[in-house]
Design a protein around this motif. Structure first.
Motif, PDB file in Angstrom:
ATOM      1  N   GLU A  18       4.914  -1.134   3.111  1.00 49.31           N
ATOM      2  CA  GLU A  18       4.470  -0.344   1.955  1.00 49.31           C
ATOM      3  C   GLU A  18       3.170  -0.909   1.359  1.00 49.31           C
ATOM      4  OE1 GLU A  18       6.043   0.952  -2.438  1.00 49.31           O
ATOM      5  OE2 GLU A  18       7.502   0.472  -0.903  1.00 49.31           O
ATOM      6  N   ALA A  19       3.070  -2.225   1.297  1.00 49.71           N
ATOM      7  CA  ALA A  19       1.849  -2.850   0.766  1.00 49.71           C
ATOM      8  C   ALA A  19       0.667  -2.577   1.694  1.00 49.71           C
ATOM      9  CB  ALA A  19       2.059  -4.350   0.587  1.00 49.71           C
ATOM     10  N   GLN A  20       0.908  -2.613   2.991  1.00 50.09           N
ATOM     11  CA  GLN A  20      -0.154  -2.312   3.948  1.00 50.09           C
ATOM     12  C   GLN A  20      -0.624  -0.868   3.786  1.00 50.09           C
ATOM     13  OE1 GLN A  20       1.312  -3.241   7.858  1.00 50.09           O
ATOM     14  NE2 GLN A  20       1.253  -5.442   7.516  1.00 50.09           N
ATOM     15  N   GLN A  21       0.322   0.043   3.573  1.00 49.84           N
ATOM     16  CA  GLN A  21      -0.046   1.452   3.380  1.00 49.84           C
ATOM     17  C   GLN A  21      -0.903   1.632   2.132  1.00 49.84           C
ATOM     18  OE1 GLN A  21       3.703   3.534   3.410  1.00 49.84           O
ATOM     19  NE2 GLN A  21       3.938   3.342   5.623  1.00 49.84           N
ATOM     20  N   ALA A  73      -6.161   2.601  -0.335  1.00 46.45           N
ATOM     21  CA  ALA A  73      -7.268   2.158  -1.197  1.00 46.45           C
ATOM     22  C   ALA A  73      -8.571   2.084  -0.420  1.00 46.45           C
ATOM     23  CB  ALA A  73      -6.933   0.806  -1.823  1.00 46.45           C
ATOM     24  N   ALA A  74      -8.510   1.549   0.796  1.00 49.69           N
ATOM     25  CA  ALA A  74      -9.714   1.449   1.622  1.00 49.69           C
ATOM     26  C   ALA A  74     -10.260   2.826   1.975  1.00 49.69           C
ATOM     27  CB  ALA A  74      -9.413   0.652   2.896  1.00 49.69           C
ATOM     28  N   ARG A  75      -9.368   3.766   2.280  1.00 51.80           N
ATOM     29  CA  ARG A  75      -9.810   5.124   2.601  1.00 51.80           C
ATOM     30  C   ARG A  75     -10.451   5.800   1.388  1.00 51.80           C
ATOM     31  NH1 ARG A  75      -4.684   6.708   6.372  1.00 51.80           N
ATOM     32  NH2 ARG A  75      -5.534   5.844   8.294  1.00 51.80           N
ATOM     33  N   LEU A  76      -9.880   5.559   0.214  1.00 46.78           N
ATOM     34  CA  LEU A  76     -10.448   6.113  -1.008  1.00 46.78           C
ATOM     35  C   LEU A  76     -11.851   5.555  -1.248  1.00 46.78           C
ATOM     36  CD1 LEU A  76     -10.271   7.722  -3.654  1.00 46.78           C
ATOM     37  CD2 LEU A  76      -9.175   5.717  -4.672  1.00 46.78           C
ATOM     38  N   ILE A  77     -11.994   4.260  -1.123  1.00 47.20           N
ATOM     39  CA  ILE A  77     -13.306   3.628  -1.305  1.00 47.20           C
ATOM     40  C   ILE A  77     -14.291   4.161  -0.275  1.00 47.20           C
ATOM     41  CG2 ILE A  77     -14.567   1.448  -1.147  1.00 47.20           C
ATOM     42  CD1 ILE A  77     -11.990   0.116  -2.311  1.00 47.20           C
ATOM     43  N   LEU A 128     -17.718   6.151  -1.025  1.00 46.88           N
ATOM     44  CA  LEU A 128     -19.012   5.669  -0.542  1.00 46.88           C
ATOM     45  C   LEU A 128     -19.736   6.765   0.226  1.00 46.88           C
ATOM     46  CD1 LEU A 128     -18.073   2.067   0.658  1.00 46.88           C
ATOM     47  CD2 LEU A 128     -19.477   2.679  -1.323  1.00 46.88           C
ATOM     48  N   ALA A 129     -18.982   7.523   1.014  1.00 45.31           N
ATOM     49  CA  ALA A 129     -19.583   8.593   1.806  1.00 45.31           C
ATOM     50  C   ALA A 129     -20.117   9.705   0.909  1.00 45.31           C
ATOM     51  CB  ALA A 129     -18.557   9.158   2.785  1.00 45.31           C
TER      52      ALA A 129
END
Length: 77
Positions: free
Chosen positions: A19-22, A27-31, A35-36
């Protein structure tokens, strides 16, 4: 930030619960999407993110399973 710092965090994350990895991936995908799009987070945004990450880490935020169980219990038929 040195790339070794980022790699170190990612290496440790491999041992986190699923769950923490997800959450980290989300969060990384949102960032990445921000950025894009040219969107930039300000200091207040980062403060909020840090607080929410800490709340999740300390168990203050209900997991997806806990949330689903809550709604299943109180949902009207």
């Amino acid at each position: 930030m040195p790339s070794t710092t980022l790699k170190s965090v990612l290496d440790r994350a491999e041992n986190w619960p699923e769950e923490a990895q997800q959450k980290l991936v989300a969060a990384a995908r949102l960032i990445e999407s921000q950025l894009a799009s040219g969107f930039e987070l300000d200091d207040n945004d980062w403060t909020v993110i840090a607080a929410r990450v800490e709340a999740a880490r300390s168990g203050e935020i209900a997991s997806s399973e806990e949330t689903a169980a809550f709604f299943a219990k109180y949902r009207h038929p």
